[in-house]
Design an enzyme around this catalytic site. Structure first.
Site, PDB file in Angstrom:
ATOM      1  N   GLY A  17       0.829  -1.200   0.000  1.00 36.20           N
ATOM      2  CA  GLY A  17       0.000   0.000   0.000  1.00 36.20           C
ATOM      3  C   GLY A  17       0.859   1.244   0.000  1.00 36.20           C
ATOM      4  O   GLY A  17       1.914   1.296   0.639  1.00 36.20           O
ATOM      5  N   GLY A  19      -0.698   4.744  -0.314  1.00 33.73           N
ATOM      6  CA  GLY A  19      -1.465   5.976  -0.239  1.00 33.73           C
ATOM      7  C   GLY A  19      -0.835   6.926   0.754  1.00 33.73           C
ATOM      8  O   GLY A  19       0.350   6.835   1.095  1.00 33.73           O
ATOM      9  N   TRP A  21      -1.331   7.340   4.137  1.00 32.80           N
ATOM     10  CA  TRP A  21      -0.880   6.673   5.353  1.00 32.80           C
ATOM     11  C   TRP A  21       0.122   5.569   5.029  1.00 32.80           C
ATOM     12  O   TRP A  21       1.101   5.370   5.761  1.00 32.80           O
ATOM     13  CB  TRP A  21      -2.083   6.120   6.094  1.00 32.80           C
ATOM     14  CG  TRP A  21      -1.863   5.465   7.423  1.00 32.80           C
ATOM     15  CD1 TRP A  21      -2.477   4.329   7.870  1.00 32.80           C
ATOM     16  CD2 TRP A  21      -1.014   5.890   8.499  1.00 32.80           C
ATOM     17  NE1 TRP A  21      -2.056   4.019   9.147  1.00 32.80           N
ATOM     18  CE2 TRP A  21      -1.150   4.959   9.562  1.00 32.80           C
ATOM     19  CE3 TRP A  21      -0.123   6.960   8.662  1.00 32.80           C
ATOM     20  CZ2 TRP A  21      -0.447   5.067  10.761  1.00 32.80           C
ATOM     21  CZ3 TRP A  21       0.582   7.068   9.865  1.00 32.80           C
ATOM     22  CH2 TRP A  21       0.409   6.137  10.884  1.00 32.80           C
ATOM     23  N   GLY A  22      -0.082   4.868   3.923  1.00 34.26           N
ATOM     24  CA  GLY A  22       0.850   3.828   3.527  1.00 34.26           C
ATOM     25  C   GLY A  22       2.251   4.372   3.286  1.00 34.26           C
ATOM     26  O   GLY A  22       3.251   3.775   3.713  1.00 34.26           O
ATOM     27  N   LYS A 145      -7.333   0.489   9.762  1.00 34.24           N
ATOM     28  CA  LYS A 145      -8.163   0.737  10.937  1.00 34.24           C
ATOM     29  C   LYS A 145      -9.554   0.138  10.775  1.00 34.24           C
ATOM     30  O   LYS A 145     -10.120   0.123   9.685  1.00 34.24           O
ATOM     31  CB  LYS A 145      -8.288   2.233  11.204  1.00 34.24           C
ATOM     32  CG  LYS A 145      -7.088   2.834  11.912  1.00 34.24           C
ATOM     33  CD  LYS A 145      -7.378   4.225  12.419  1.00 34.24           C
ATOM     34  CE  LYS A 145      -6.197   4.777  13.186  1.00 34.24           C
ATOM     35  NZ  LYS A 145      -6.476   6.112  13.738  1.00 34.24           N
ATOM     36  N   LYS A 282     -14.604   4.233  17.553  1.00 37.50           N
ATOM     37  CA  LYS A 282     -14.396   5.671  17.806  1.00 37.50           C
ATOM     38  C   LYS A 282     -14.988   6.528  16.695  1.00 37.50           C
ATOM     39  O   LYS A 282     -15.331   7.691  16.918  1.00 37.50           O
ATOM     40  CB  LYS A 282     -12.909   5.961  17.993  1.00 37.50           C
ATOM     41  CG  LYS A 282     -12.005   5.478  16.851  1.00 37.50           C
ATOM     42  CD  LYS A 282     -11.678   6.536  15.850  1.00 37.50           C
ATOM     43  CE  LYS A 282     -10.745   6.025  14.760  1.00 37.50           C
ATOM     44  NZ  LYS A 282     -10.373   7.060  13.792  1.00 37.50           N
ATOM     45  N   ASN A 349     -15.077  12.289  10.273  1.00 34.36           N
ATOM     46  CA  ASN A 349     -16.402  11.880  10.751  1.00 34.36           C
ATOM     47  C   ASN A 349     -17.009  12.992  11.612  1.00 34.36           C
ATOM     48  O   ASN A 349     -18.184  13.332  11.476  1.00 34.36           O
ATOM     49  CB  ASN A 349     -16.300  10.582  11.550  1.00 34.36           C
ATOM     50  CG  ASN A 349     -15.991   9.378  10.681  1.00 34.36           C
ATOM     51  OD1 ASN A 349     -16.851   8.863   9.978  1.00 34.36           O
ATOM     52  ND2 ASN A 349     -14.737   8.934  10.721  1.00 34.36           N
ATOM     53  N   GLN A 377     -16.205   6.322   7.264  1.00 39.33           N
ATOM     54  CA  GLN A 377     -16.233   5.014   7.912  1.00 39.33           C
ATOM     55  C   GLN A 377     -17.281   4.973   9.016  1.00 39.33           C
ATOM     56  O   GLN A 377     -17.881   3.932   9.282  1.00 39.33           O
ATOM     57  CB  GLN A 377     -14.854   4.669   8.474  1.00 39.33           C
ATOM     58  CG  GLN A 377     -13.828   4.315   7.416  1.00 39.33           C
ATOM     59  CD  GLN A 377     -12.517   3.882   8.027  1.00 39.33           C
ATOM     60  OE1 GLN A 377     -12.003   4.519   8.947  1.00 39.33           O
ATOM     61  NE2 GLN A 377     -11.955   2.803   7.529  1.00 39.33           N
TER      62      GLN A 377
END
Length: 426
Positions: A17, A19, A21-22, A145, A282, A349, A377
């Site tokens: 990965g 992206g 974060w990757g 996550k 969360k 979110n 998410q």
């Protein structure tokens, strides 16, 4: 610090990965493999989903007189040339020992540690492509996550990966905004890894006498055990292969050496289920916090929602993963309370829920306008968790999680949330 000592082989690491974060995680991993050549091979492979990309005009690498800038090129070529992911992590230098590779099979070849960092909907397809191309004794860490929830079960992404590939896989999660980590702003994370018995190099006595352990001849060889327990305490269907004895054992010490940086502090625990659940639940609490923020109710209201949300997160874990989940994972670790605070302070979110109340539109409309095709998410997790709880008649046990879903569905008003949190029917 981990040391190679008597081990003649080193660990090879691949990040699956690339992206936002990757790439940030790959940067950390490559920095550490270079710093610890006694434990790791220096070169780190990063699998990249190949696409044609042009250098943005705002990039420091842009040169109007060069076709390398003005014409499209493969993303892997640009990453390896500039040592920067100009599309998904622009402006952040990547270590030269991090190699972008468009071939999934080539990138994972002979790697002993696989780090998964990609959207969860691609897990099954990519794991299918990796079968037969990875070492049978490889071990993994999932940076994805959340969890997979339906009315039948709650599944950890790390276990989905492990079941697909026939390996053991832990999880990494925490209060980690990718750009801040990449910019080397201080943060913490939690790695959950419960080493399978066969990975231990220390025999366990079969029995003891009043004078102490029995002689070495009666010791249990843990490497002969190929079974391990899953997050629910059941025997996993995966029969693991013992790593070679000439490789350093993959344990908490090795993982901390691989991921810990002066700007990215790592705590390693064994509670894989708790760490994974924290990263999922969360997001529902963040939506509820955004709702009260949109009403202008202030910090007291947000704190109240977070407090109740944290309690319900712990309760969910203890109720459905009673054999493994520890309360302190939620109350003491970055993957628990810290990630909750970050998500309820400025995560997407929270922001989208806040804007939906302020604009008096559905959160779905805000999602379409603000997220450029990406999906929240929290909304999907709220629906999945509600279905899971309803199938077990447990709705009343989780008034905030269920109440948030009912607000999303338009069944009740945001203004009803305080009563809903107390379990009052609406």
């Amino acid at each position: 610090m981990a040391t190679l000592s008597a081990y003649s082989k080193k660990h090879k690491v691949t990040v699956v990965g690339s992206g936002n974060w990757g790439s940030a995680i790959a940067k950390i991993v490559a920095e550490n493999t270079k710093e610890h050549p006694d434990v790791f091979e220096e070169e780190v492979q990063m699998w990249v989903y190949e696409e044609d990309t042009t250098v943005p005009k705002i990039s420091k690498h842009y040169d109007a007189g060069s076709k390398f800038s003005t014409e499209p090129h493969k993303l892997t070529k640009l990453i390896n040339h500039f040592h920067e992911n100009i599309k998904y992590l622009p402006g952040i230098p990547l270590p030269p020992n991090l190699i972008a590779n468009p071939s999934l099979q080539e990138s994972v070849h002979n790697s002993t540690i696989l780090v998964f960092n990609l959207p969860h909907q691609f897990i099954d397809g990519l794991c299918d492509q990796m079968k037969g191309h990875i070492l049978p004794y490889a071990r993994g860490v999932s940076c994805i996550k959340g969890v997979s929830v339906d009315s039948e079960d709650v599944r950890l992404f790390s276990e989905s990966i492990g079941d697909k590939l026939g390996i053991y896989c832990g999880a990494l999660s925490g209060a980690n905004i990718a750009n801040e980590v990449a910019q080397e702003k201080f943060s913490e994370t939690t790695i959950a890894y419960d080493p399978p018995p066969m990975d231990s190099r220390n025999p366990t006595p079969k029995a003891t006498t009043p004078q102490g352990p029995t002689p070495a001849s009666s010791q249990l060889d843990l490497t002969a055990i190929n079974e391990h327990k899953d997050s629910k305490g059941k025997t996993s269907k995966v029969k693991l292969i013992v790593p070679p004895s000439d490789l350093p054992p993959i344990d908490h010490n090795i993982l901390k050496t691989l991921f810990h940086r002066p700007y990215f502090h790592v705590q390693v625990v064994s509670d894989v289920a708790g760490v994974s659940l924290g990263g999922a639940l969360k997001n529902i609490v963040a939506i509820a916090t955004g709702f009260v923020a949109g009403l202008g109710w202030g910090d007291n209201a947000k704190a109240a929602v977070m407090r109740v949300g944290l309690l319900e997160m712990v309760k969910f874990g203890k109720m459905f993963f009673s054999n493994n989940v520890q309360t302190k994972t939620f109350t003491e670790e970055s993957a628990g309370v810290a990630d909750l605070i970050t998500s309820c302070s400025g995560g997407r979110n929270y922001r989208c829920a806040k804007m939906s109340v302020e604009r008096k539109v559905s959160i779905g409309e805000v999602e379409k306008e603000e997220l450029n095709g990406q999906m929240l998410q929290g909304t999907s997790t709220a629906k999945e968790v509600y279905g899971f709880l309803k199938a077990r008649g447990k709705e009343s046990e989780f008034p905030l999680l269920v109440g948030t879903y009912r607000i999303l569905q338009g069944e009740v008003r945001v203004e009803d949330l305080p009563d809903l949190m107390e379990g009052k029917k609406k």
